[in-house]
Design an enzyme around this catalytic site. Structure first.
Site, PDB file in Angstrom:
ATOM      1  N   GLN A 232      35.330  20.441  84.824  1.00  0.00           N
ATOM      2  CA  GLN A 232      34.665  19.782  86.085  1.00  0.00           C
ATOM      3  C   GLN A 232      35.282  19.570  87.217  1.00  0.00           C
ATOM      4  O   GLN A 232      34.778  19.551  88.392  1.00  0.00           O
ATOM      5  CB  GLN A 232      33.576  18.577  85.350  1.00  0.00           C
ATOM      6  CG  GLN A 232      32.549  18.682  84.566  1.00  0.00           C
ATOM      7  CD  GLN A 232      32.890  18.605  83.142  1.00  0.00           C
ATOM      8  OE1 GLN A 232      34.143  19.070  82.500  1.00  0.00           O
ATOM      9  NE2 GLN A 232      32.053  18.421  82.178  1.00  0.00           N
ATOM     10  N   ASP A 273      28.923   7.149  82.181  1.00  0.00           N
ATOM     11  CA  ASP A 273      27.552   7.624  81.386  1.00  0.00           C
ATOM     12  C   ASP A 273      26.826   6.501  80.799  1.00  0.00           C
ATOM     13  O   ASP A 273      25.739   6.612  80.580  1.00  0.00           O
ATOM     14  CB  ASP A 273      28.118   8.865  80.467  1.00  0.00           C
ATOM     15  CG  ASP A 273      28.244  10.018  81.148  1.00  0.00           C
ATOM     16  OD1 ASP A 273      29.423  10.008  81.784  1.00  0.00           O
ATOM     17  OD2 ASP A 273      27.359  10.833  81.242  1.00  0.00           O
ATOM     18  N   ASN A 283      32.709   7.418  79.707  1.00  0.00           N
ATOM     19  CA  ASN A 283      32.800   8.293  80.404  1.00  0.00           C
ATOM     20  C   ASN A 283      33.578   9.470  80.024  1.00  0.00           C
ATOM     21  O   ASN A 283      33.845   9.466  78.830  1.00  0.00           O
ATOM     22  CB  ASN A 283      33.534   7.823  81.882  1.00  0.00           C
ATOM     23  CG  ASN A 283      33.376   8.729  83.119  1.00  0.00           C
ATOM     24  OD1 ASN A 283      32.423   9.158  83.449  1.00  0.00           O
ATOM     25  ND2 ASN A 283      34.504   9.250  83.679  1.00  0.00           N
TER      26      ASN A 283
END
Ligand code: MRU
Length: 386
Positions: A232, A273, A283
């Protein structure tokens, strides 16, 4: 909101208002931030009868949208990471609920009736990914609307999805300035995963802070970890910043401790998250080891997330479900295998950073320094039962 020095819970200055109660956030007037320049990418487009999702599996070289005509297509897109990032998952799921409602046509006269018929589709959306609590949060909001709605339930459902997206963008802009205000001018920062416009309704959470910090001159340099295995950071974050004209330096995840040891970074800034009632935060995998290294080297850690990521029913990180994905994601890159046949792999894609390794949690409701349960309850209300 009062400024409480003892607890160091700093209110976020109301958008456009002057600093209150002796609090000065260090934020410049919001109008100074050029959101056109510092927020160019949109991952989710609602077209009235269908949803378009920017296919994040193909970035950065292919900018293509996947069209979802029904809620199951949205659930599949969430599961397969076409759309990803906790707030974006929640927003996509909300539009998925709208599509589930549209599939009923005109034959359902009330929200309560629609709810019964839509439940299987909502369950499939809910099951798409387990860790980001924004998904369940958004679906709860959609359910809440259906409960009280009459014949106008389709319009109200659509309005709620739009509100979820609009509120997310506003929260990100507020958090951006509040988080940037914590950073001393000239600081260099390291981020992990992608927390930008791609992961939200726009502007981003941690990346919003970085955008605001660049815009107001506090941040001198941005480092991004590549974020193995899905990359990502390498595929999304540095590309997204490039769209804004912000140069970021990519590092291998394993270079982070060395970066800190050599004094090249003062803050680690990440998204979340799930943030629990005691401040423990889930996370992207690797965040925990970044936080350990940061504490060892005197580097500060900032978690940036909207209140939709806070789960006051989870007492601590032990209660967070950590998503395990296909080990094949670790065995190759872009479909090309580089690991010998017969080798197995373990692929948890999130981890939990204990609250005591976090220097500040930034939400649109305020900045909580050195988070713990009492401070979380002060801002988000008493811990609830699951
Ligand atoms: O697996 P992903 O790409 O959905 O994981 C995303 C993250 O871990 C982000 O840091 C988090 O969702 C916050 S996004 C604003």
């Amino acid at each position: 909101m009062p400024y409480t020095t003892g607890w160091a819970i700093r209110p976020v200055v109301v958008w456009g208002a002057s600093p209150c109660c002796g609090y000065h956030s260090g934020m410049t007037a919001s109008a100074s931030l050029d959101f056109e320049r510092y927020d160019r990418v949109r991952p989710i487009r609602w077209l009235g009868d269908r949803l378009e999702l920017l296919d994040q599996r193909k970035l950065p070289f292919d900018v293509a949208y996947v069209t979802c005509n029904d809620s199951d297509a949205v659930a599949t897109a969430i599961r397969d990471l076409v759309v990803r990032g906790a707030p974006a998952i929640g927003i996509a799921a909300a539009w998925g609920a709208v599509l589930a409602g549209r599939a009923l046509g005109n034959r359902v006269a009330s929200g309560a009736e629609a709810l019964v018929e839509m439940q299987p589709a909502l369950d499939r959306l809910q099951a798409a990914r387990p860790t980001a609590v924004n998904l369940a949060w958004a679906l709860r909001r959609m359910l809440g609307v259906l409960h009280g709605a009459g014949e106008d339930w389709p319009q109200r459902l659509e309005a709620e999805a739009l509100a979820i997206a609009t509120e997310d963008l506003a929260a990100n802009r507020r958090m951006g300035e509040a988080g940037a205000a914590l950073i001393e001018t000239g600081s260099c920062v390291l981020t992990h995963c992608n927390t930008g416009s791609l992961a939200t309704a726009g502007f981003g959470t941690a990346l919003g802070v970085i955008r605001a910090g660049i815009a107001n001159g506090r941040i001198a340099r941005v480092y991004a970890g590549e974020t193995r295995p899905w990359l990502q950071g390498a595929r999304l974050t540095v590309w997204e910043l490039q769209q804004d004209g912000i140069a970021a330096t990519l590092i291998a995840d394993s270079a982070a401790a060395h970066l800190m040891a050599t004094g090249q970074v003062q803050w680690v800034i990440v998204g979340a998250d799930c943030i629990c009632a005691n401040g423990d935060t889930a996370n992207k995998i690797g965040t925990y080891q970044l936080a350990i290294a940061a504490r060892h080297h005197g580097v500060k850690v900032m978690v940036v997330a909207p209140s939709s990521t806070v789960d006051m029913s989870a007492a601590s990180g032990a209660q967070i479900e950590i998503e395990l994905r296909d080990p094949a994601e670790l065995l190759g890159v872009a479909g090309v295998r580089h690991v010998a046949d017969g080798v197995s792999a373990w692929n948890p894609v999130f981890d939990v950073t204990p609250a005591n390794l976090i220097d500040a949690i930034v939400t649109e409701r305020g900045v909580i320094e050195a988070p713990n349960r009492a401070k979380m309850e002060f801002v988000f209300g008493p811990m609830s039962s699951a």
